[in-house]
Design an enzyme around this catalytic site. Structure first.
Site, PDB file in Angstrom:
ATOM      1  N   THR A 113       0.884  -1.080  -0.052  1.00 39.76           N
ATOM      2  CA  THR A 113      -0.188  -0.144  -0.022  1.00 39.76           C
ATOM      3  C   THR A 113       0.934   1.213   0.078  1.00 39.76           C
ATOM      4  OG1 THR A 113      -0.169   0.226   2.448  1.00 39.76           O
ATOM      5  CG2 THR A 113      -1.653  -1.446   1.401  1.00 39.76           C
ATOM      6  N   SER A 115       1.170   3.377   2.554  1.00 38.62           N
ATOM      7  CA  SER A 115       1.457   3.635   3.721  1.00 38.62           C
ATOM      8  C   SER A 115       2.583   2.421   4.287  1.00 38.62           C
ATOM      9  CB  SER A 115       0.197   3.785   4.666  1.00 38.62           C
ATOM     10  OG  SER A 115      -0.506   2.518   4.655  1.00 38.62           O
ATOM     11  N   CYS A 116       2.495   1.323   3.804  1.00 33.56           N
ATOM     12  CA  CYS A 116       3.367   0.264   4.407  1.00 33.56           C
ATOM     13  C   CYS A 116       3.723  -0.683   3.230  1.00 33.56           C
ATOM     14  CB  CYS A 116       2.389  -0.761   5.395  1.00 33.56           C
ATOM     15  SG  CYS A 116       3.211  -2.061   5.844  1.00 33.56           S
ATOM     16  N   GLY A 117       5.086  -0.684   3.083  1.00 33.35           N
ATOM     17  CA  GLY A 117       5.728  -1.495   1.894  1.00 33.35           C
ATOM     18  C   GLY A 117       5.960  -2.922   2.193  1.00 33.35           C
ATOM     19  N   CYS A 119       3.404  -5.051   3.768  1.00 34.65           N
ATOM     20  CA  CYS A 119       2.328  -5.417   4.422  1.00 34.65           C
ATOM     21  C   CYS A 119       2.171  -6.940   3.603  1.00 34.65           C
ATOM     22  CB  CYS A 119       1.110  -4.546   4.105  1.00 34.65           C
ATOM     23  SG  CYS A 119       1.120  -2.927   4.874  1.00 34.65           S
TER      24      CYS A 119
END
Length: 292
Positions: A113, A115-117, A119
């Site tokens: 995503t 926001s978070c690479g 996940c």
């Protein structure tokens, strides 16, 4: 032109102002999926701000350990994909014949995503990638006063942020504080991959003696990416995580957080940040008035 922004009508409400709510246009940071394919096979999908997509793909492949040098890639090109009209949201990468194909088992889910690479990846062991660069031996020394100036230099170069207020930034600096490259993206990890991909394609790795500054927090993932590129100092405007500090210790990397104004916290390898004696840092005209 890259689709970094889009204009959308909004209703502006200001409770401290007179008058009724009004409609007005507003610029939003673009967020679109980018599919990275290796040898025509899908490897990853990341939500990113369009622009510098080849650098993003190259940086991603390096920091995930798929490639170790620019020569590992024969070609990397944007493809039209299946959207109508064409959005060019696919990068197709052809690796050299002697480069092992990436491992794509279910425990390493490369959907990311903005926001978070990391996940979806099964465990810290699955994402921990060892760098071939020994940053612990890097002789970098940088004055704290130079570090303190970097956030303002980064912010002044964020052109898209000025319009949207919705992008992270990553900037690569020399030890003298010169900004070499800046990239903006809705994903902080994408911004870093774009910087590292640029450096990879420019033949600059390892990034000995350089500083990477990010506009948000310092996560485990960003620390890993900096290590994979041979960067000896990672600085963040916001806080680091526990895993980021532990990984920086393991790598021998300097990790700086809360870099704001004239203050900062150094969480690992503090010897690289030099500080003048207190009396030398006293601004002119703020002494106690005594005479020598």
């Amino acid at each position: 032109m890259a689709r970094t922004m889009t204009r959308r009508p909004v209703v502006k409400i200001n409770l401290d102002a007179t008058g009724d709510p009004r409609r007005r246009p507003d610029d939003l940071a673009a967020e679109e999926p980018l599919e990275i394919r290796v040898r025509k096979e899908p490897l990853a999908v990341t939500m990113r701000t369009p622009g510098h997509d080849i650098d993003l793909a190259m940086g991603f492949l390096l920091t995930e350990g798929v490639i170790s040098a620019a020569d590992d890639v024969v070609t990397a090109q944007l493809c039209a994909g299946t959207d109508t009209p064409n959005t060019y949201n696919v990068v197709d990468v052809v690796l050299g014949a002697d480069v092992p194909p990436p491992v794509t088992d279910p425990s390493r889910n490369f959907y990311t995503t903005s926001s978070c690479g990391v996940c979806g990846k099964a465990s810290i062991d699955a994402v921990r990638t060892r760098s071939r660069f020994d940053v612990s031996a890097d002789p970098l020394r940088i004055p704290a006063t130079t570090l303190a100036d970097l956030p303002d230099r980064l912010r002044s170069a964020q052109r898209t942020f000025d319009r949207t207020g919705g992008l992270h930034a990553a900037g690569l600096f020399t030890a003298a504080g010169e900004l070499l490259v800046l990239r903006e993206d809705v994903g902080r990890h994408n911004a870093v991959d774009k910087v590292i991909g640029w450096a990879l394609r420019e033949g600059r790795l390892p990034l000995t003696g350089h500083v990477l500054l990010v506009s948000g927090r310092a996560s485990f993932e960003l620390t890993q990416k900096a290590w994979m590129a041979g960067i000896p100092l990672l600085a963040a405007v916001s806080a680091p995580s526990t895993l980021a500090a532990e990984l920086a210790d393991e790598a021998g990397m300097t990790l700086v957080g809360f870099l704001r104004g004239r203050s900062m916290n150094v969480y690992a390898s503090a010897q690289r940040v030099t500080v003048e004696p207190a009396e030398a840092r006293t601004p002119a005209g703020t002494g106690d008035g005594s005479r020598a």
